[in-house]
Scaffold this active site. Structure first.
Site, PDB file in Angstrom:
ATOM      1  N   ARG A  82      17.781 -12.752 -67.522  1.00 31.01           N
ATOM      2  CA  ARG A  82      18.352 -11.941 -68.604  1.00 31.01           C
ATOM      3  C   ARG A  82      17.256 -11.133 -69.310  1.00 31.01           C
ATOM      4  NH1 ARG A  82      22.115 -14.913 -72.942  1.00 31.01           N
ATOM      5  NH2 ARG A  82      20.098 -15.699 -73.641  1.00 31.01           N
ATOM      6  N   LYS A 184      19.486  -8.549 -74.688  1.00 34.73           N
ATOM      7  CA  LYS A 184      19.050  -9.279 -75.879  1.00 34.73           C
ATOM      8  C   LYS A 184      17.913  -8.516 -76.559  1.00 34.73           C
ATOM      9  CE  LYS A 184      18.900 -14.135 -77.237  1.00 34.73           C
ATOM     10  NZ  LYS A 184      20.185 -14.131 -77.933  1.00 34.73           N
ATOM     11  N   GLU A 220      32.519 -10.016 -79.217  1.00 33.20           N
ATOM     12  CA  GLU A 220      31.820 -11.248 -79.578  1.00 33.20           C
ATOM     13  C   GLU A 220      31.460 -11.212 -81.051  1.00 33.20           C
ATOM     14  OE1 GLU A 220      27.726 -11.733 -78.152  1.00 33.20           O
ATOM     15  OE2 GLU A 220      27.873  -9.795 -77.157  1.00 33.20           O
TER      16      GLU A 220
END
Length: 341
Positions: A82, A184, A220
């Protein structure tokens, strides 16, 4: 190694300086060998790219002690992958995935005395991150970067158990269409700070963000993916190109299907469906699952049948099974629990 003299059972979820951190630098097109250092201070030029144009990304995972005394962490290869995706999207050099996992191992071993004992409810939080370090005044990617990993012991995210929370539908957008919601990046979290402060001021624990293009689909919160359980026991989780691919959510999908034999659906979820679900929760590294008892949509309350006193039966079983795998009490899929020492 003798453990630090801490009150492990009463740790909060905050930063504490530990003995070692890992540092590697990127310069002239390549990464150096990296090393463990004792100094927690980062010294940068005032014009460093991270300050001017927010080139930064990070990860979060935990190390903990299993019942048989081993120190392990959970699926660090997915954190490495990620972070690779984050770096590529932000025009930052990728820190090699195999080196990422090795660096995690190094810094956890060096700080083994800070890893909380089994049964304390505490863990060693691991924060890998990368920042642009050389001076950049024109709008462009930097040429030099620093990859670091810090660790800090933390207590459970919830003191006294995971009680259902109340959240609201936010008028703010978490991410732009075709933006950076799927990685992220530090800037994503800066974007969410005003919204969460405002939510807390209004008495809500979190925000439910809808899709920024049509505001009809659930996305989210500022830092966690949603999970829903239907009245017939189907596990449902939203799918979107602007949702961060939570490692906990992906793991829960496997737990639901392979361990609890629940039907699993990973698909776009319309906000209009939310009142029909039996259970709702947020999932992430810090708390595994945080149950939601109520969603407030501009004064209109959506109350889940699982209630406000305790998490629903399916959500509870999902959480117990995943934490059991993490702690070595339940046999997990191959490669999920990564033994460090």
């Amino acid at each position: 190694m003798e453990k630090k003299n801490l009150d492990w059972g009463n740790l909060g979820f905050g930063y504490m300086t530990t003995d070692y951190r890992y540092v590697a630098n990127y310069k002239d097109g390549k990464w150096d060998d990296g090393a463990l250092v004792t100094d927690p201070t980062v010294t940068l030029n005032e014009c460093a790219g991270v300050f001017q144009y927010s080139q930064s990304c990070f990860e979060g995972l935990k190390a903990y002690t299993t019942e048989d005394g081993h120190i392990v962490c959970f699926r660090p290869d997915l954190n490495a992958s990620r972070m690779k995706d984050s770096c590529e999207r932000l025009e930052m050099p990728v820190f090699p995935e195999e080196r990422f996992v090795d660096a995690v191992e190094q810094v956890v071993k060096a700080n083994a005395a800070w890893v909380p004992p089994f049964g304390s409810g505490a863990t060693l939080y691991i924060r890998p991150y990368m920042i642009a370090t050389n001076a950049v005044i024109g709008v462009k990617p930097a040429d030099e970067y620093q990859f670091r990993i810090l660790v800090t012991p933390v207590g459970p995210y919830f003191k006294g158990g995971a009680k259902p929370i109340t959240i609201r539908v936010s008028d703010f957008d978490r991410a732009a269409p075709h933006g950076t919601g799927h990685i992220k990046a530090g800037l994503n979290y800066a974007m969410s700070l005003h919204a969460i402060v405002d939510a807390h001021a209004q008495g809500y624990a979190e925000n439910m963000y809808l899709d920024p293009a049509t505001r009809t689909y659930v996305e989210e919160t500022g830092g966690a993916n949603f999970i829903f359980i239907t009245k017939d026991g189907t596990f449902v989780t939203p799918k979107s190109d602007s949702i961060l691919p939570s490692i906990t959510r992906r793991s829960l999908m496997v737990v639901a299907e392979k361990y609890l034999h629940m039907p699993v659906e990973h698909r776009p979820v319309k906000f209009s469906e939310v009142p029909d679900f039996a259970e709702c929760g947020l999932c992430g590294t810090a708390a595994v699952i945080s149950p939601i008892g109520k969603v407030v949509d501009h004064g209109k309350e959506i109350c889940f049948p699982s209630g406000m006193e305790e998490m629903g039966p399916y959500t509870k079983k999902l959480r117990e099974t995943l934490t059991g795998i993490q702690m070595g009490e339940i046999e997990g899929p191959e490669g999920w629990v990564h033994k460090i020492m």
